[in-house]
Design a protein around this motif. Structure first.
Motif, PDB file in Angstrom:
ATOM      1  N   UNK A   6       1.948  28.407 -12.947  1.00 47.62           N
ATOM      2  CA  UNK A   6       0.908  29.413 -13.098  1.00 47.62           C
ATOM      3  C   UNK A   6       0.755  30.152 -11.780  1.00 47.62           C
ATOM      4  N   UNK A   7       0.834  31.473 -11.828  1.00 44.44           N
ATOM      5  CA  UNK A   7       0.575  32.310 -10.663  1.00 44.44           C
ATOM      6  C   UNK A   7      -0.842  32.845 -10.838  1.00 44.44           C
ATOM      7  N   UNK A   8      -1.748  32.468  -9.949  1.00 44.77           N
ATOM      8  CA  UNK A   8      -3.157  32.841 -10.076  1.00 44.77           C
ATOM      9  C   UNK A   8      -3.597  33.569  -8.811  1.00 44.77           C
ATOM     10  N   UNK A   9      -4.004  34.820  -8.958  1.00 43.49           N
ATOM     11  CA  UNK A   9      -4.342  35.639  -7.796  1.00 43.49           C
ATOM     12  C   UNK A   9      -5.549  36.523  -8.073  1.00 43.49           C
ATOM     13  N   UNK A  10      -6.014  37.143  -7.013  1.00 39.70           N
ATOM     14  CA  UNK A  10      -7.038  38.175  -7.137  1.00 39.70           C
ATOM     15  C   UNK A  10      -6.373  39.446  -7.660  1.00 39.70           C
ATOM     16  N   UNK A  66      -2.932  33.072  -4.215  1.00 36.77           N
ATOM     17  CA  UNK A  66      -2.629  34.020  -3.148  1.00 36.77           C
ATOM     18  C   UNK A  66      -3.228  33.633  -1.801  1.00 36.77           C
ATOM     19  N   UNK A  67      -4.439  33.106  -1.779  1.00 39.95           N
ATOM     20  CA  UNK A  67      -5.131  32.888  -0.502  1.00 39.95           C
ATOM     21  C   UNK A  67      -5.733  31.482  -0.439  1.00 39.95           C
ATOM     22  N   UNK A  68      -5.339  30.696   0.547  1.00 42.50           N
ATOM     23  CA  UNK A  68      -5.962  29.399   0.776  1.00 42.50           C
ATOM     24  C   UNK A  68      -7.422  29.627   1.152  1.00 42.50           C
ATOM     25  N   UNK A  69      -8.320  28.959   0.467  1.00 41.80           N
ATOM     26  CA  UNK A  69      -9.745  29.121   0.731  1.00 41.80           C
ATOM     27  C   UNK A  69     -10.383  30.255  -0.040  1.00 41.80           C
ATOM     28  N   UNK A  70      -9.572  31.018  -0.775  1.00 39.53           N
ATOM     29  CA  UNK A  70     -10.115  32.084  -1.611  1.00 39.53           C
ATOM     30  C   UNK A  70     -10.747  31.505  -2.867  1.00 39.53           C
ATOM     31  N   UNK A  85      -1.829  18.070 -11.874  1.00 40.91           N
ATOM     32  CA  UNK A  85      -2.122  19.390 -11.326  1.00 40.91           C
ATOM     33  C   UNK A  85      -1.640  19.429  -9.874  1.00 40.91           C
ATOM     34  N   UNK A  86      -0.847  20.450  -9.546  1.00 37.39           N
ATOM     35  CA  UNK A  86      -0.353  20.665  -8.190  1.00 37.39           C
ATOM     36  C   UNK A  86      -0.757  22.073  -7.782  1.00 37.39           C
ATOM     37  N   UNK A  87      -1.280  22.229  -6.577  1.00 37.47           N
ATOM     38  CA  UNK A  87      -1.799  23.513  -6.124  1.00 37.47           C
ATOM     39  C   UNK A  87      -1.135  23.927  -4.809  1.00 37.47           C
ATOM     40  N   UNK A  88      -0.605  25.149  -4.802  1.00 38.62           N
ATOM     41  CA  UNK A  88       0.042  25.708  -3.618  1.00 38.62           C
ATOM     42  C   UNK A  88      -0.638  27.041  -3.300  1.00 38.62           C
ATOM     43  N   UNK A  89      -1.098  27.205  -2.083  1.00 39.40           N
ATOM     44  CA  UNK A  89      -1.688  28.481  -1.657  1.00 39.40           C
ATOM     45  C   UNK A  89      -0.658  29.273  -0.865  1.00 39.40           C
ATOM     46  N   UNK A  90      -0.691  30.595  -1.014  1.00 42.09           N
ATOM     47  CA  UNK A  90       0.207  31.468  -0.259  1.00 42.09           C
ATOM     48  C   UNK A  90       1.446  31.860  -1.043  1.00 42.09           C
ATOM     49  N   UNK A  91       1.292  32.215  -2.295  1.00 44.74           N
ATOM     50  CA  UNK A  91       2.442  32.538  -3.140  1.00 44.74           C
ATOM     51  C   UNK A  91       3.222  33.728  -2.579  1.00 44.74           C
ATOM     52  N   UNK A  92       4.541  33.628  -2.663  1.00 45.30           N
ATOM     53  CA  UNK A  92       5.433  34.736  -2.338  1.00 45.30           C
ATOM     54  C   UNK A  92       6.702  34.589  -3.173  1.00 45.30           C
ATOM     55  N   UNK A  93       7.542  35.613  -3.176  1.00 40.52           N
ATOM     56  CA  UNK A  93       8.743  35.563  -4.014  1.00 40.52           C
ATOM     57  C   UNK A  93       9.700  34.432  -3.644  1.00 40.52           C
ATOM     58  N   UNK A  94       9.994  34.191  -2.366  1.00 35.69           N
ATOM     59  CA  UNK A  94      10.893  33.068  -2.064  1.00 35.69           C
ATOM     60  C   UNK A  94      10.368  31.735  -2.606  1.00 35.69           C
ATOM     61  N   UNK A  95       9.070  31.516  -2.537  1.00 35.82           N
ATOM     62  CA  UNK A  95       8.488  30.287  -3.084  1.00 35.82           C
ATOM     63  C   UNK A  95       8.708  30.223  -4.591  1.00 35.82           C
TER      64      UNK A  95
END
Length: 139
Positions: A6-10, A66-70, A85-95
């Motif tokens: 899941x890609x979750x962003x503002x 997209x943002x850690x702490x957002x 559930x696994x959570x990664x902050x700072x999504x980008x294309x290489x990831x």
């Protein structure tokens, strides 16, 4: 366990980065998006709870924000006591590329750690590389 991403962003960043990813990888049925604070979504608590509640016992959800702490990241933090559930902050294309290429990996934690490390290596300040190249050409 079946893995979902899941890609979750503002705003609509999630849809945009998924679209860019699929330009390279092709359509990814295991990937979904959550675009927070758009006209359709004014709060994140309810849709995130619905996503979590819809998970089956044999599914793992890897969430990239997209943002850690957002606010989006913080809302998912509330569910990290669940082992699937696994959570990664700072999504980008290489990831995303790393995660998609290794989604079938049996060890999810190791797969995520490797993906993050490889994505970090893609962050480069390119100006010094050009300066180094120009200096080498002059000798």
């Amino acid at each position: 366990m079946k893995k979902k991403l899941l890609i979750a962003t503002h705003s609509v960043f999630a849809d945009g980065i998924k679209n860019a990813m699929e330009l390279v990888t092709g359509e990814q049925n295991s990937v979904s998006t959550l675009c927070a604070y758009t006209n359709d979504m004014t709060e994140v608590e309810t849709p995130i709870k619905e996503i979590i509640d819809a998970l089956c016992d044999d599914e793992e959800l890897i969430v990239t924000t997209d943002i850690f702490g957002g606010s989006v990241n913080n809302e998912f933090m509330k569910y990290l006591s669940k082992s699937n559930i696994h959570l990664i902050a700072g999504v980008n294309l290489p990831l995303l590329f790393e995660l998609i290429m290794n989604l079938e990996s049996e060890n999810t934690v190791q797969m995520i750690e490797n993906a993050i490390q490889n994505a970090k290596e893609q962050l480069q300040y390119c100006n010094p590389l050009i300066q180094c190249s120009i200096t080498e050409e002059n000798f």
